[in-house]
Design an enzyme around this catalytic site. Structure first.
Site, PDB file in Angstrom:
ATOM      1  N   GLN A 191      -5.459   7.659   4.774  1.00  0.00           N
ATOM      2  CA  GLN A 191      -4.364   6.906   5.411  1.00  0.00           C
ATOM      3  C   GLN A 191      -3.376   6.321   4.419  1.00  0.00           C
ATOM      4  O   GLN A 191      -2.195   6.169   4.729  1.00  0.00           O
ATOM      5  CB  GLN A 191      -4.953   5.802   6.294  1.00  0.00           C
ATOM      6  CG  GLN A 191      -5.483   4.557   5.576  1.00  0.00           C
ATOM      7  CD  GLN A 191      -6.872   4.744   4.957  1.00  0.00           C
ATOM      8  OE1 GLN A 191      -7.485   5.784   5.110  1.00  0.00           O
ATOM      9  NE2 GLN A 191      -7.347   3.726   4.246  1.00  0.00           N
ATOM     10  N   THR A 206       0.822  -1.216   0.000  1.00  0.00           N
ATOM     11  CA  THR A 206       0.000   0.000   0.000  1.00  0.00           C
ATOM     12  C   THR A 206       0.861   1.273   0.000  1.00  0.00           C
ATOM     13  O   THR A 206       0.667   2.161  -0.828  1.00  0.00           O
ATOM     14  CB  THR A 206      -0.915  -0.012   1.244  1.00  0.00           C
ATOM     15  OG1 THR A 206      -1.660  -1.226   1.234  1.00  0.00           O
ATOM     16  CG2 THR A 206      -1.871   1.174   1.247  1.00  0.00           C
ATOM     17  N   SER A 244       3.290   7.870  11.470  1.00  0.00           N
ATOM     18  CA  SER A 244       2.117   7.234  10.859  1.00  0.00           C
ATOM     19  C   SER A 244       1.200   8.240  10.163  1.00  0.00           C
ATOM     20  O   SER A 244       1.338   9.449  10.319  1.00  0.00           O
ATOM     21  CB  SER A 244       1.321   6.511  11.941  1.00  0.00           C
ATOM     22  OG  SER A 244       0.634   7.480  12.724  1.00  0.00           O
ATOM     23  N   CYS A 245       0.244   7.695   9.445  1.00  0.00           N
ATOM     24  CA  CYS A 245      -0.745   8.526   8.745  1.00  0.00           C
ATOM     25  C   CYS A 245      -1.495   9.430   9.737  1.00  0.00           C
ATOM     26  O   CYS A 245      -1.674  10.623   9.479  1.00  0.00           O
ATOM     27  CB  CYS A 245      -1.722   7.636   8.002  1.00  0.00           C
ATOM     28  SG  CYS A 245      -2.309   6.230   8.970  1.00  0.00           S
ATOM     29  N   GLY A 265       4.638   2.190  11.214  1.00  0.00           N
ATOM     30  CA  GLY A 265       4.371   0.950  11.943  1.00  0.00           C
ATOM     31  C   GLY A 265       5.526   0.541  12.830  1.00  0.00           C
ATOM     32  O   GLY A 265       5.366  -0.253  13.760  1.00  0.00           O
ATOM     33  N   HIS A 301      -1.309   7.719  20.213  1.00  0.00           N
ATOM     34  CA  HIS A 301      -1.105   8.774  19.206  1.00  0.00           C
ATOM     35  C   HIS A 301      -0.431  10.022  19.775  1.00  0.00           C
ATOM     36  O   HIS A 301       0.353  10.669  19.088  1.00  0.00           O
ATOM     37  CB  HIS A 301      -2.435   9.134  18.537  1.00  0.00           C
ATOM     38  CG  HIS A 301      -3.059   7.963  17.846  1.00  0.00           C
ATOM     39  ND1 HIS A 301      -3.968   7.126  18.469  1.00  0.00           N
ATOM     40  CD2 HIS A 301      -2.864   7.449  16.613  1.00  0.00           C
ATOM     41  CE1 HIS A 301      -4.327   6.160  17.632  1.00  0.00           C
ATOM     42  NE2 HIS A 301      -3.678   6.329  16.499  1.00  0.00           N
ATOM     43  N   GLY A 302      -0.766  10.354  21.033  1.00  0.00           N
ATOM     44  CA  GLY A 302      -0.132  11.522  21.667  1.00  0.00           C
ATOM     45  C   GLY A 302       1.371  11.344  21.799  1.00  0.00           C
ATOM     46  O   GLY A 302       2.148  12.159  21.286  1.00  0.00           O
ATOM     47  N   HIS A 312      -9.392   8.001   7.848  1.00  0.00           N
ATOM     48  CA  HIS A 312      -9.540   8.253   9.289  1.00  0.00           C
ATOM     49  C   HIS A 312     -10.208   9.622   9.444  1.00  0.00           C
ATOM     50  O   HIS A 312     -10.225  10.440   8.511  1.00  0.00           O
ATOM     51  CB  HIS A 312      -8.182   8.370   9.979  1.00  0.00           C
ATOM     52  CG  HIS A 312      -7.301   7.182   9.880  1.00  0.00           C
ATOM     53  ND1 HIS A 312      -7.614   5.951  10.390  1.00  0.00           N
ATOM     54  CD2 HIS A 312      -6.050   7.051   9.361  1.00  0.00           C
ATOM     55  CE1 HIS A 312      -6.592   5.115  10.192  1.00  0.00           C
ATOM     56  NE2 HIS A 312      -5.641   5.759   9.557  1.00  0.00           N
TER      57      HIS A 312
HETATM   58  P1  NAD Z   1       1.203  -3.662   3.120  1.00  0.00           P
HETATM   59  O1  NAD Z   1       0.964  -4.971   3.766  1.00  0.00           O
HETATM   60  O2  NAD Z   1       0.182  -3.094   2.206  1.00  0.00           O
HETATM   61  O3  NAD Z   1       2.576  -3.704   2.318  1.00  0.00           O
HETATM   62  C1  NAD Z   1       3.735  -4.298   2.818  1.00  0.00           C
HETATM   63  C2  NAD Z   1       4.482  -4.984   1.669  1.00  0.00           C
HETATM   64  O4  NAD Z   1       5.713  -5.528   2.161  1.00  0.00           O
HETATM   65  C3  NAD Z   1       3.697  -6.140   1.065  1.00  0.00           C
HETATM   66  O5  NAD Z   1       3.791  -6.036  -0.339  1.00  0.00           O
HETATM   67  C4  NAD Z   1       4.442  -7.384   1.577  1.00  0.00           C
HETATM   68  O6  NAD Z   1       4.367  -8.457   0.684  1.00  0.00           O
HETATM   69  C5  NAD Z   1       5.862  -6.860   1.682  1.00  0.00           C
HETATM   70  N1  NAD Z   1       6.726  -7.597   2.605  1.00  0.00           N
HETATM   71  C6  NAD Z   1       6.376  -8.386   3.646  1.00  0.00           C
HETATM   72  N2  NAD Z   1       7.479  -8.863   4.251  1.00  0.00           N
HETATM   73  C7  NAD Z   1       8.546  -8.383   3.592  1.00  0.00           C
HETATM   74  C8  NAD Z   1       9.955  -8.521   3.748  1.00  0.00           C
HETATM   75  N3  NAD Z   1      10.486  -9.240   4.728  1.00  0.00           N
HETATM   76  N4  NAD Z   1      10.757  -7.860   2.881  1.00  0.00           N
HETATM   77  C9  NAD Z   1      10.245  -7.098   1.887  1.00  0.00           C
HETATM   78  N5  NAD Z   1       8.919  -6.943   1.702  1.00  0.00           N
HETATM   79  C10 NAD Z   1       8.082  -7.571   2.545  1.00  0.00           C
HETATM   80  O7  NAD Z   1       1.516  -2.656   4.319  1.00  0.00           O
HETATM   81  P2  NAD Z   1       1.376  -1.069   4.306  1.00  0.00           P
HETATM   82  O8  NAD Z   1      -0.017  -0.710   4.677  1.00  0.00           O
HETATM   83  O9  NAD Z   1       1.959  -0.517   3.058  1.00  0.00           O
HETATM   84  O10 NAD Z   1       2.279  -0.697   5.556  1.00  0.00           O
HETATM   85  C11 NAD Z   1       3.685  -0.563   5.461  1.00  0.00           C
HETATM   86  C12 NAD Z   1       4.172   0.324   6.578  1.00  0.00           C
HETATM   87  O11 NAD Z   1       3.573   1.614   6.444  1.00  0.00           O
HETATM   88  C13 NAD Z   1       3.805  -0.144   7.996  1.00  0.00           C
HETATM   89  O12 NAD Z   1       4.815   0.291   8.874  1.00  0.00           O
HETATM   90  C14 NAD Z   1       2.536   0.627   8.274  1.00  0.00           C
HETATM   91  O13 NAD Z   1       2.281   0.772   9.637  1.00  0.00           O
HETATM   92  C15 NAD Z   1       2.864   1.940   7.616  1.00  0.00           C
HETATM   93  N6  NAD Z   1       1.705   2.767   7.243  1.00  0.00           N
HETATM   94  C16 NAD Z   1       0.570   2.220   6.720  1.00  0.00           C
HETATM   95  C17 NAD Z   1      -0.495   3.037   6.406  1.00  0.00           C
HETATM   96  C18 NAD Z   1      -1.773   2.501   5.872  1.00  0.00           C
HETATM   97  O14 NAD Z   1      -2.803   3.095   6.141  1.00  0.00           O
HETATM   98  N7  NAD Z   1      -1.789   1.426   5.118  1.00  0.00           N
HETATM   99  C19 NAD Z   1      -0.385   4.412   6.584  1.00  0.00           C
HETATM  100  C20 NAD Z   1       0.806   4.958   7.051  1.00  0.00           C
HETATM  101  C21 NAD Z   1       1.844   4.115   7.395  1.00  0.00           C
END
Ligand code: NAD
Length: 338
Positions: A302, A12, A140-141, A111, A195-196, A221
């Site tokens: 997000q 994502t 984070s978002c 994360g 969050h704080g 959100h």
């Molecule tokens: P996601 O699951 O959509 O994407 C993660 C990707 O990493 C997947 O394609 C997965 O196959 C891959 N992956 C898994 N293990 C791996 C490894 N060992 N090496 C390389 N690639 C690997 O997750 P996301 O939502 O994109 O979240 C990623 C980070 O961003 C997290 O820290 C999350 O907390 C943060 N985040 C997410 C959002 C959200 O709303 N989705 C917003 C802000 C921050």
């Protein structure tokens, strides 16, 4: 000269950061990593990104699917000046060891725990602190959303104390196995929520307490924010300040933007890739000062809001721009941010 960026974890966040980096004049993508030979892997190749695999034993699966790979994640790191790690929560911190061994700089996502990375980043509140650093974490978002509006308000009127109620989407749109489908879940059920403290990793010393809940939606959100101000200001001054703040936009419920669904529809109308809204929309009608306390409501896409921050973090770590404003301007222009 263009700096070489690799994306470890093309999900994502990773796929959005890849496109945002590719759009910059001073950066290029040298590779993205995938664990599975799925449609996203195929799409990455179509976009012209070299594909690397994070689980070497799966090379055969990629071959069978006819998806060409250029090597392993370790090979990808050799090609890059910097890594944007967008792997799932907790995996980034494990990858840090590999980046250290390879002597490559890296940016992590929200994360990960602040303590595991040692430094956190927001383009507006503490860009300078990541200048030349080896590792930083884009918050984070939700925390990014809080920074975007609380920073200009703090600059204008001084913040004594913030209380915020964070209404969180249950899952991202493609996550079919997450919920709730039919419940409101205090999450966490303890007060205050994390969050704080997370905001304090980038907006040092701010007095904030938050509570959070999950609701059955995938779109955005939503935050309900109450701010005790140091200085007496007029609500019109706050509106003006938010209106001119980069990556913040005032929206009018009265103009058909009365919900997160309609705001996402607006992003579609803007013709944004993946309907992404990088800006934080603040409902103009919600802005009010009651008994010296500022109230407002905002939303957070997000999947998208912290993506421009990841681009700015690259410039900070590689010292491509000393001044956050210049990086923000470049990023905004390349991404078509309003
Ligand atoms: P996601 O699951 O959509 O994407 C993660 C990707 O990493 C997947 O394609 C997965 O196959 C891959 N992956 C898994 N293990 C791996 C490894 N060992 N090496 C390389 N690639 C690997 O997750 P996301 O939502 O994109 O979240 C990623 C980070 O961003 C997290 O820290 C999350 O907390 C943060 N985040 C997410 C959002 C959200 O709303 N989705 C917003 C802000 C921050």
């Amino acid at each position: 000269k263009m700096v070489s960026v690799a994306i470890n974890g093309y999900g994502t966040i990773g796929k959005r950061v890849a496109d945002a980096v590719a759009a910059q004049k001073d950066m290029k993508i040298v590779g993205v990593s995938k664990t599975k030979p799925d449609f996203e892997a195929r799409m990455a190749l179509k976009k012209g990104y070299d594909l690397y695999i994070s689980i070497p034993e799966r090379e055969k699966l990629f071959q069978e699917a006819g998806i060409e790979i250029s090597g392993t994640v370790e090979d990808m790191i050799e090609e890059a000046d910097i890594i944007v790690d967008a792997t799932p929560e907790g995996i980034g911190a494990k990858n840090l060891k590999m980046y250290r061994e390879k002597g490559v700089k890296a940016i992590f996502q929200g994360g990960e725990k602040h303590e595991d990375i040692g430094l956190s980043f927001n383009s507006f509140t503490n860009y300078e602190d990541s200048l030349g650093a080896d590792y930083t974490r884009v918050v984070s978002c939700n925390t990014t959303g809080l920074c975007r509006t609380l920073k200009p308000i703090d600059d204008l009127a001084g913040i004594k104390k913030v209380r915020a109620v964070m209404v969180r989407r249950a899952a991202d749109p493609p996550q079919v196995k997450k919920g709730p489908v039919n419940a409101i879940v205090p999450n966490p059920p303890t007060v205050p929520s994390h969050h704080g403290p997370d905001l304090r990793t980038v907006m040092y010393g701010i007095n904030i307490n938050t509570v959070a809940l999950l609701v059955p939606t995938t779109l955005m959100h939503q935050h309900n924010i109450m701010v005790e101000l140091e200085d007496p200001v007029d609500i019109e001054e706050i509106k003006e300040e938010l209106d001119k703040t980069s990556r913040v936009m005032l929206v009018k419920a009265g103009e058909g933007l009365a919900s997160t669904a309609e705001i996402m529809e607006y992003a579609r109308e803007l013709g944004r890739p993946r309907n992404d809204l990088y800006e934080i929309p603040v409902w103009e009608e919600s802005l009010n000062i009651v008994d010296g306390e500022l109230y407002y409501m905002q939303a957070v896409h997000q999947e998208a809001d912290a993506v421009p921050e990841s681009v700015d973090a690259i410039r900070a770590l590689l010292e491509l721009e000393e001044d956050n404003k210049r990086s923000i301007e470049k990023t905004n222009k390349a991404m078509g941010i309003l």
